[in-house]
Design a protein around this motif. Structure first.
Motif, PDB file in Angstrom:
ATOM      1  N   GLU A 228       0.865  -1.173   0.000  1.00  0.00           N
ATOM      2  CA  GLU A 228       0.000   0.000   0.000  1.00  0.00           C
ATOM      3  C   GLU A 228       0.896   1.216   0.000  1.00  0.00           C
ATOM      4  OE1 GLU A 228      -2.724  -0.355   3.224  1.00  0.00           O
ATOM      5  OE2 GLU A 228      -3.664  -2.153   2.364  1.00  0.00           O
ATOM      6  N   GLY A 229       0.596   2.154  -0.877  1.00  0.00           N
ATOM      7  CA  GLY A 229       1.444   3.334  -0.950  1.00  0.00           C
ATOM      8  C   GLY A 229       0.724   4.459  -1.648  1.00  0.00           C
ATOM      9  N   VAL A 230       1.501   5.346  -2.212  1.00  0.00           N
ATOM     10  CA  VAL A 230       0.930   6.541  -2.829  1.00  0.00           C
ATOM     11  C   VAL A 230       1.544   6.695  -4.225  1.00  0.00           C
ATOM     12  CG1 VAL A 230       0.713   9.056  -2.658  1.00  0.00           C
ATOM     13  CG2 VAL A 230       0.609   7.638  -0.585  1.00  0.00           C
ATOM     14  N   GLU A 231       0.673   6.961  -5.192  1.00  0.00           N
ATOM     15  CA  GLU A 231       1.170   7.318  -6.510  1.00  0.00           C
ATOM     16  C   GLU A 231       1.364   8.832  -6.499  1.00  0.00           C
ATOM     17  OE1 GLU A 231      -0.652   5.530 -10.090  1.00  0.00           O
ATOM     18  OE2 GLU A 231      -0.978   7.618 -10.681  1.00  0.00           O
ATOM     19  N   VAL A 232       2.566   9.276  -6.814  1.00  0.00           N
ATOM     20  CA  VAL A 232       2.878  10.710  -6.778  1.00  0.00           C
ATOM     21  C   VAL A 232       3.153  11.176  -8.209  1.00  0.00           C
ATOM     22  CG1 VAL A 232       4.379  12.485  -5.799  1.00  0.00           C
ATOM     23  CG2 VAL A 232       3.932  10.384  -4.499  1.00  0.00           C
ATOM     24  N   LYS A 243       6.989  20.120 -23.022  1.00  0.00           N
ATOM     25  CA  LYS A 243       5.568  19.821 -23.134  1.00  0.00           C
ATOM     26  C   LYS A 243       5.001  19.642 -21.730  1.00  0.00           C
ATOM     27  CE  LYS A 243       6.474  14.909 -23.732  1.00  0.00           C
ATOM     28  NZ  LYS A 243       6.554  13.785 -24.649  1.00  0.00           N
ATOM     29  N   ALA A 244       3.673  19.667 -21.645  1.00  0.00           N
ATOM     30  CA  ALA A 244       3.018  19.460 -20.359  1.00  0.00           C
ATOM     31  C   ALA A 244       2.915  17.972 -20.098  1.00  0.00           C
ATOM     32  CB  ALA A 244       1.629  20.097 -20.367  1.00  0.00           C
ATOM     33  N   GLY A 245       2.800  17.598 -18.822  1.00  0.00           N
ATOM     34  CA  GLY A 245       2.657  16.190 -18.480  1.00  0.00           C
ATOM     35  C   GLY A 245       3.075  15.953 -17.053  1.00  0.00           C
ATOM     36  N   VAL A 246       2.948  14.709 -16.613  1.00  0.00           N
ATOM     37  CA  VAL A 246       3.417  14.378 -15.265  1.00  0.00           C
ATOM     38  C   VAL A 246       4.253  13.111 -15.330  1.00  0.00           C
ATOM     39  CG1 VAL A 246       1.514  15.449 -13.977  1.00  0.00           C
ATOM     40  CG2 VAL A 246       1.296  13.065 -14.757  1.00  0.00           C
ATOM     41  N   ALA A 408      -3.562  13.035   1.146  1.00  0.00           N
ATOM     42  CA  ALA A 408      -4.768  13.871   1.050  1.00  0.00           C
ATOM     43  C   ALA A 408      -4.451  15.169   0.310  1.00  0.00           C
ATOM     44  CB  ALA A 408      -5.312  14.158   2.449  1.00  0.00           C
ATOM     45  N   ASP A 409      -3.310  15.774   0.628  1.00  0.00           N
ATOM     46  CA  ASP A 409      -2.935  17.023  -0.032  1.00  0.00           C
ATOM     47  C   ASP A 409      -2.655  16.812  -1.525  1.00  0.00           C
ATOM     48  OD1 ASP A 409      -3.296  18.336   2.282  1.00  0.00           O
ATOM     49  OD2 ASP A 409      -1.170  18.611   2.764  1.00  0.00           O
ATOM     50  N   LEU A 410      -1.987  15.690  -1.870  1.00  0.00           N
ATOM     51  CA  LEU A 410      -1.725  15.395  -3.276  1.00  0.00           C
ATOM     52  C   LEU A 410      -3.043  15.206  -4.026  1.00  0.00           C
ATOM     53  CD1 LEU A 410       1.251  12.857  -2.955  1.00  0.00           C
ATOM     54  CD2 LEU A 410       1.376  15.158  -3.955  1.00  0.00           C
ATOM     55  N   ASP A 411      -3.941  14.470  -3.376  1.00  0.00           N
ATOM     56  CA  ASP A 411      -5.241  14.194  -3.983  1.00  0.00           C
ATOM     57  C   ASP A 411      -5.967  15.509  -4.261  1.00  0.00           C
ATOM     58  OD1 ASP A 411      -7.122  12.573  -5.023  1.00  0.00           O
ATOM     59  OD2 ASP A 411      -7.813  11.724  -3.126  1.00  0.00           O
ATOM     60  N   ALA A 412      -5.921  16.430  -3.269  1.00  0.00           N
ATOM     61  CA  ALA A 412      -6.611  17.716  -3.405  1.00  0.00           C
ATOM     62  C   ALA A 412      -6.060  18.505  -4.593  1.00  0.00           C
ATOM     63  CB  ALA A 412      -6.470  18.517  -2.115  1.00  0.00           C
ATOM     64  N   ARG A 413      -4.779  18.325  -4.883  1.00  0.00           N
ATOM     65  CA  ARG A 413      -4.177  19.055  -6.003  1.00  0.00           C
ATOM     66  C   ARG A 413      -4.240  18.271  -7.303  1.00  0.00           C
ATOM     67  NH1 ARG A 413       1.198  21.789  -3.472  1.00  0.00           N
ATOM     68  NH2 ARG A 413       0.324  22.170  -1.401  1.00  0.00           N
ATOM     69  N   GLY A 414      -4.792  17.054  -7.242  1.00  0.00           N
ATOM     70  CA  GLY A 414      -4.842  16.219  -8.448  1.00  0.00           C
ATOM     71  C   GLY A 414      -3.468  15.714  -8.836  1.00  0.00           C
ATOM     72  N   LEU A 415      -2.567  15.605  -7.855  1.00  0.00           N
ATOM     73  CA  LEU A 415      -1.205  15.174  -8.162  1.00  0.00           C
ATOM     74  C   LEU A 415      -0.849  13.862  -7.471  1.00  0.00           C
ATOM     75  CD1 LEU A 415       0.690  18.598  -8.131  1.00  0.00           C
ATOM     76  CD2 LEU A 415       0.084  17.188 -10.104  1.00  0.00           C
ATOM     77  N   GLY A 416      -1.870  13.066  -7.253  1.00  0.00           N
ATOM     78  CA  GLY A 416      -1.566  11.755  -6.680  1.00  0.00           C
ATOM     79  C   GLY A 416      -2.666  11.268  -5.770  1.00  0.00           C
TER      80      GLY A 416
END
Length: 867
Positions: A228-232, A243-246, A408-416
């Motif tokens: 269990e972890g976090v996708e960042v 170019k744009a992307g992540v 939670a903070d990453l999720d709020a920013r749509g970054l993980g």
RNA sequence: GCCGGGAUGGCGAAAUCGGUAGACGCAGCGGAUUCAAAAUCCGCCGGUGGUGACACUGUGAGGGUUCGAGUCCCUCUCCCGGCACCA
């Protein structure tokens, strides 16, 4: 009756008897409990080695034991007949793989029969027969239609000289085994089985396998590797990447995110390819990463190297710009092919950062309470959990709280977001080889990849093929690959890859139950016999074969073919057979191994080996210790020679007695001699008994004390043997049998009562031995007139009446040290025991007049007086 | 490198829930039988000291828990299996 033990004669007779009575042929019988006993089927390499004999002896003992216990026992045998050795033999000896394989099967079947295994030969299968693999092809097309098989690029070992794909085994020190060329990685399209779709189920169901070794379940659990972890997501720095992307990474240590100082991607990652276009240093490094094979053990021990791509990404929380490196320790096949690097809290990142001068930022405190204490980052990485520091608003949080808050903070920013990652990867089954099951697909320019329709199955493997070791034979055979599209009828190309041989071994256990079916892969009979109640095989299969079979069973269940989910209820993983190895090293360090038969050993006065010399030239050889029996180490013992000299029973007895089944078995010629000696003693006892004892004599209620003692001893050993049989500890079952014979030989057989006890004891001994040494047990049971076929004699159980005793012996300890013993009535109470203990001479002597502080009484075992 | 396992006499091993360490067997030594040998049978067989009774010591190394540890806990060493194309 022969007065001397003659194994050759009695073994042939017993085997003929079983053959004539079709003793091991079984059918479904709903009235009796079934017991499906299965040993891993062999690859028909030419002849059996000792490891096989061990495997099948264990299986046979369990099968015969359960039959005597009243089970309807199925024990089948077959051949895992596709594989590389047949192709190698074809190249070396110019013999067609099919002919070579079938000849081997014929010879090896004879070897198994000579060992007296209770196989139902009417169920024999060979996986290279079209009647077998057509169903594998049939299932392939079902799984393809269900989306459980799909196509994608995979990385293989490429031999640029032989222009062929190599197995990991064929890559030696980074070079092709035949060409000696430097091996490269190459990406080719392959079919994959979606085993990851079952990852959760395969993991969870391990808990429902109580009779699998813990060790195997743990290895499978770690192999599946649920974390269990976090996708960042690290947004691209658009100025540097253009170019744009992540850039996506997965981490189990999101708490350390503020300590990330760079990110690393695999050499095959798209960002690496992009950056290499105008960066010759990077391009050269990526080229270097392509060298060598794909085996993980080699990759993981490589020196950690990397090159800066010059590209940059943005830290998703603090907005800092981070460099993107290409590193050879990041593998494209795992996760996202990219990792975030936190040198302060990861050993590998720490070493890498130190090497390339990348910054180290400590964000986790080693102290549990005082989070101010910070490990000096220049000393070492601190990889444990702790409280956060240098992390702004997250300071002071513990591991779990920090992960939760950051996710939670990453999720709020749509970054993980949080997610689950498995280490398990999908199973690539395409092989660019000839001697395997053809993949039933057709490639059409218009329709794409089309499965071969049922009516056109099987896709038969042609046998008129030249094998040269270069390229894929089927791909050069137009008569094989030229075909028409099953959908549109236009000219199309048949798939020329064959399947991984692990596919055949993933479902063979179900085919045994309905091996004669022409109309179905498996039929209703499979649901009577499945699952396998006891599976026996080498520990080396703990992960791959056993995991694939578990997956396959579920896939077949989901195709409505079987009702079970788990293929193997109980698992026994047997240890290797090893023997001493002796070698000499030449100047280049290459070892030449000598057969133990060619070596003389000198020992010291305690019989410890001092040195060894080659008998032929008298010069020294190195004692290499116990190593796995193999051709390359020249230390194999040929089962055939052993059987011819001593008989199958001696071979079986030695194997079962010398080590517990799960441990390594060390070969010893004198141990074989000992096993043979014991069987001779059994025969001699049986011969003498047959001439004197009457089986009709009942055992009187009152026995002379000496006879009663022997009878108690026999039943005690039987009780122990039954306990040990239950836990598959066959070496002590044999010990118990030896102890029973030792006891029997003490009986004064001039008395009738003793003769009756001898007859009872001997019938116990024969039944106890019959699963292990069935031939001698069969002969003596018959000669002694003990009853009908011993195969179906009831398993012996100890009698309470024979076991009771009036007095028992307790050990006496003073302060935990053994100081004597105490004979006392079996019914004595705790206080009786304490009084007797204190009154004993040993207690008087060793207590030295001090009072007892405490008396520990362990019923039936010991008394411990603490002073 | 990562995951899993193992280590007990000269050797293979046993010790069931933390309770007699070394059962059973192999090798060795001594004896019986034999013209002799093989085979068979009997006895001894962890180490040190002792004529002996017995004492001390001993389960890879070091530490710990316990009345008591081969067995449980911590640290370490060496050996073996697997690492996705050997089967």
């Amino acid at each position: 009756m022969q007065d001397k033990y003659q194994p050759a004669t009695i073994e042939a007779a017993a085997q003929q008897h079983w053959e004539h009575t079709a003793a091991f042929r079984v059918t479904e019988d709903p009235k009796r409990p079934k017991y499906y006993c299965l040993s891993m089927f062999p690859y028909p390499s030419g002849k059996f080695h000792m490891g096989h004999v061990r495997n099948y002896t264990i299986g046979d003992a369990l099968a015969r034991y359960h039959r005597m216990k009243g089970f309807n026992v199925l024990q089948p045998m077959g051949w895992d007949a596709f594989g590389m050795p047949a192709e190698n033999a074809a190249i070396q000896h110019d013999v067609p793989p099919a002919a070579w394989t079938y000849a081997n099967i014929d010879y090896m079947r004879g070897q198994l029969k000579r060992l007296g295994f209770a196989f139902d030969w009417s169920r024999e299968i060979a996986t290279c027969a079209p009647s077998y693999y057509r169903w594998e092809q049939w299932l392939f097309t079902r799984l393809f239609e269900k989306g459980l098989i799909y196509k994608k690029l995979g990385t293989v070992n490429w031999d640029p000289v032989d222009e062929t794909v190599l197995a990991n085994e064929q890559v030696i020190d980074g070079r092709g085994w035949r060409s000696d060329a430097l091996v490269e990685k190459r990406e080719i399209p392959m079919y994959y089985m979606r085993i990851t779709a079952y990852a959760d189920e395969l993991l969870a169901a391990l808990d429902e396998l109580p009779d699998w070794p813990e060790q195997v379940k743990l290895m499978q659990k770690n192999w599946i590797g649920r974390s269990e972890g976090v996708e960042v997501h690290f947004p691209y720095d658009e100025q540097s990447i253009g170019k744009a992307g992540v850039l996506k990474v997965f981490t189990t240590r999101a708490d350390t995110l503020l300590g990330a100082t760079y990110v690393a991607v695999a050499a095959e990652h798209p960002l690496a390819t992009q950056a290499a276009a105008n960066n010759p240093t990077l391009a050269a490094f990526i080229e270097e990463c392509k060298k060598g094979g794909v085996a993980e053990a080699d990759l993981a021990t490589l020196e950690k190297k990397g090159v800066d791509t010059g590209l940059r990404v943005v830290h998703p929380l603090n907005g800092e710009s981070l460099p993107v490196w290409v590193a050879n320790y990041v593998l494209m096949g795992y996760g996202e092919g990219a990792v975030m690097a936190v040198p302060a809290h990861d050993e590998r990142d720490f070493a890498f950062a130190g090497k390339y001068g990348l910054p180290v930022k400590t964000v986790v405190s080693s102290a549990h309470d005082a989070y101010q204490e910070v490990v000096a980052p220049w000393l070492d990485a601190y990889a444990e959990h702790g409280r956060l520091v240098n992390s702004g608003k997250y300071d002071g949080l513990d591991f779990q709280a920090a992960v939760d808050a950051i996710a939670a903070d990453l999720d709020a920013r749509g970054l993980g977001q949080k997610r689950v990652q498995f280490r398990l990867r999908d199973w690539g089954i395409s092989r660019q080889r000839y001697w395997g099951c053809p993949i039933p697909m057709v490639h059409c320019d218009d329709c794409g990849d089309v499965p071969v329709p049922d009516a056109q199955l099987p896709v038969v493997l042609p046998e008129d093929v030249t094998i040269t070791g270069r390229g894929s034979p089927l791909a050069r055979l137009p008569s094989f690959y030229e075909c028409s599209c099953p959908k549109c009828g236009k000219p199309a190309r048949r798939e020329t890859d064959t399947m991984d041989t692990f596919v055949e071994s993933s479902w063979y256990f179900l085919r045994y139950a309905s091996n004669d079916s022409q109309t179905a892969m498996v039929d209703a009979r499979a649901n009577y016999w499945a699952p396998v109640d006891q599976y026996i095989g080498g520990i080396e299969h703990a992960i791959l074969h056993l995991l694939y079979s578990r997956f396959f069973t579920r896939a077949m269940r989901d195709c409505g073919l079987v009702s079970i989910s788990e293929p193997f209820t109980r698992l026994l993983t047997q240890g290797m057979v090893v023997a001493n190895g002796y070698y000499r090293e030449d100047d280049s360090g290459k070892k030449q191994w000598f057969s133990p038969a060619e070596v003389s050993i000198t020992t010291d006065e305690r019989n410890r080996p001092l040195s060894a010399t080659l008998t032929a030239d008298g010069a020294p050889v190195t004692i290499g210790g116990m190593v796995k029996m193999s051709k390359s180490k020249n230390n194999g013992v040929d089962p055939q020679a052993l059987i011819e000299q001593y008989g199958a029973d001696t071979a079986r007895l030695f194997i079962m007695f010398t080590a517990p089944p799960e441990q390594q078995l060390e070969w010893s010629d004198s141990g074989v001699e000992g096993a043979s000696r014991f069987l001779r003693r059994v025969w001699n006892f049986g011969y003498a008994l047959a001439s004197e004892a009457s089986l009709q004599v009942a055992i009187p209620a009152q026995l002379p004390a000496a006879v009663a003692d022997v009878r108690r001893e026999i039943h005690t050993h039987l009780k122990q043997a039954n306990y040990d049989f239950g836990k598959h500890q066959f070496n002590t079952v044999v010990s118990a049998a030896m102890k029973i014979l030792n006891a029997l030989e003490k009986l004064p057989r001039s008395e009738t009562a003793a003769q009756a006890v001898a007859a009872e004891g001997f019938s116990i001994l024969l039944r106890l031995l019959s699963p292990i040494t069935p031939h001698i047990a069969h002969a003596l049971w018959q000669e002694g007139g003990f009853g009908a076929d011993i195969l179906d004699a009831p398993w012996p159980e100890p009698l309470d009446a024979a076991l009771t005793q009036d007095e028992i012996e307790l050990m006496l300890q003073i302060n935990g040290k053994l100081r004597g013993s105490l004979r006392i009535a079996a019914t004595a109470s705790r206080s009786d025991i304490e009084h007797a203990a204190l009154a004993s001479g040993s207690a008087q002597k060793f207590m030295e007049g001090q009072p007892a502080k405490k008396i520990v009484v362990v019923p039936g075992r010991l008394v411990n007086i603490v002073v």
